[in-house]
Write a protein that holds these residues in place. Sequence first.
Motif, PDB file in Angstrom:
ATOM      1  N   GLU A 117      35.454  17.782  22.878  1.00 34.50           N
ATOM      2  CA  GLU A 117      36.636  17.148  23.698  1.00 34.50           C
ATOM      3  C   GLU A 117      37.686  17.948  24.071  1.00 34.50           C
ATOM      4  OE1 GLU A 117      39.368  13.051  23.000  1.00 34.50           O
ATOM      5  OE2 GLU A 117      38.766  14.135  21.310  1.00 34.50           O
ATOM      6  N   THR A 121      44.639  13.202  24.698  1.00 30.78           N
ATOM      7  CA  THR A 121      44.803  11.829  24.849  1.00 30.78           C
ATOM      8  C   THR A 121      46.288  11.456  24.696  1.00 30.78           C
ATOM      9  OG1 THR A 121      43.977  11.730  22.547  1.00 30.78           O
ATOM     10  CG2 THR A 121      42.566  11.395  24.126  1.00 30.78           C
ATOM     11  N   LYS A 163      38.423  14.837  17.266  1.00 33.15           N
ATOM     12  CA  LYS A 163      37.849  15.591  18.132  1.00 33.15           C
ATOM     13  C   LYS A 163      36.683  16.486  17.441  1.00 33.15           C
ATOM     14  CE  LYS A 163      41.779  16.827  20.866  1.00 33.15           C
ATOM     15  NZ  LYS A 163      42.698  18.065  21.364  1.00 33.15           N
ATOM     16  N   ILE A 166      33.506  14.020  17.201  1.00 32.81           N
ATOM     17  CA  ILE A 166      32.882  13.996  18.381  1.00 32.81           C
ATOM     18  C   ILE A 166      31.997  15.260  18.578  1.00 32.81           C
ATOM     19  CG2 ILE A 166      33.087  14.121  21.013  1.00 32.81           C
ATOM     20  CD1 ILE A 166      33.688  11.616  20.408  1.00 32.81           C
ATOM     21  N   LYS A 209      35.913   6.765  22.640  1.00 36.42           N
ATOM     22  CA  LYS A 209      36.153   8.108  23.524  1.00 36.42           C
ATOM     23  C   LYS A 209      35.462   7.651  24.932  1.00 36.42           C
ATOM     24  CE  LYS A 209      36.202  12.298  25.151  1.00 36.42           C
ATOM     25  NZ  LYS A 209      37.658  12.728  25.450  1.00 36.42           N
ATOM     26  N   THR A 213      37.689   8.200  28.790  1.00 37.00           N
ATOM     27  CA  THR A 213      37.043   9.330  29.562  1.00 37.00           C
ATOM     28  C   THR A 213      36.832   9.283  30.919  1.00 37.00           C
ATOM     29  OG1 THR A 213      35.702  10.355  27.614  1.00 37.00           O
ATOM     30  CG2 THR A 213      35.092  10.914  29.486  1.00 37.00           C
ATOM     31  N   ASP A 218      30.906  13.927  31.653  1.00 32.92           N
ATOM     32  CA  ASP A 218      31.370  13.402  30.240  1.00 32.92           C
ATOM     33  C   ASP A 218      30.887  11.976  29.990  1.00 32.92           C
ATOM     34  OD1 ASP A 218      31.980  16.167  29.877  1.00 32.92           O
ATOM     35  OD2 ASP A 218      34.157  15.610  29.643  1.00 32.92           O
TER      36      ASP A 218
END
Length: 421
Positions: A117, A121, A163, A166, A209, A213, A218
């Motif tokens: 990531e 955010t 993070k 992911i 996510k 995004t 991505d």
Amino acid sequence: MLNHINDYKGIALSDLCRNATNIDGDEFVGIKFDWNTHESKFDISIVFPLGYRIGIDNEAIRSDILSLISLLTEYGDNKSTLAHQKSNSFVQYYSFPIQAYMNIMYDFLDRGRYYTEQDETYTRGNSGRVSWNRTIRHERPIVQKKGIAYLTMQVRKRNDTDKNLITEISKYCVYDSFLKLGWLYGYNLPPKPAIKFNKNIFLSVLREKLAITHKDRDKRLIKDMLDIVSFVDTTEKSEQDFYFGTYKFEYIWEKLIDNIFGIKEKSLYFPKSTWTLFYSNNKENRALLPDTILKEQDIVVLDAKYYRYGETSAASHLPSSSSINKQITYGEYIFNNYKDEGDIYNAFIMPFRRSNEFFNTELNYLAIGVAKSDWKKNDKHYELVLGVLADVKHLMSVRVKPNNKEVHELLSIVRETIQQL
């Protein structure tokens, strides 16, 4: 059998490939991936349809496999039961997201790393690193004597756990992709991820996510990871059987022929019937449905037959009287109602390898005979049903659909052959 650690290097794809025979239930077309738990090995087989000319070297065979995957992905549906998974005493149907697996593998090779990531955010709050640009755009200020003030601001959200999670999910999906499809390119497996598979948590993190995004690449990658996580069984095992393919390739054969040669408005040429009843309301019956209507100056009614004649040259592997008579009915209906649109012909389209020892030709289409009925005089073109073999590999390589070049070539063969009889 392939060891799941390092046996991909140097593998000959030809050892994994064969054609379906349509004998004794050998009808599956696609990829079979059976996991031998006791020996920790895979048994991978790629089964091509009747008549497909499989390449010789790895590069040609890889192209053949990708063509097969593309065909099954494009044409598979509920009729052809695109994919299924074996279970102890039953068959469970599902859609194996093979494109997602391939995308994950390609993305990993292109990036040279797992997905991490990168985007920051933000959330509404009063503590943390403030983004004044986002605050001005998204928050409403209050006016004071000394100027304006913000009761809430946009602050950077720090959640290293999310993070890292992911990235761990990315590792899982990359491993699973190479596990299932790495043999196609001879790639070795990356390290097995340490994270324990948890379907619900993985899905929740990926969906959250995806919602925030903005980069297209991505977003596509996260969607692919979602497809893989959704597909994987809840047994927490990547090493599970999967089949990607069909036991009813005849439906795909019909759709392939129709898409290459057919017109969209074919329902105009469907013979219909009606019951006129004396004691109740009349009833319209379902129309007879020819597979494909080819139209270019003349009309050819095509019936796609996924039969074995192109492999055996045995007359017993040709269409029967019921199919022949049905074709003649189609032709007669069109002749009586649309003969001003050109001459009317009939043909069966069956698969073959043009290099087959019985035919050994460079032609993509080969006329092999004509079927007649004893209830017609056989003096009209539509009353003769021409048998035509079509090279399967050639048809699977046709990308433009409908294809005027192929239509013209097939019509010329049908017209010239019938007119010479």
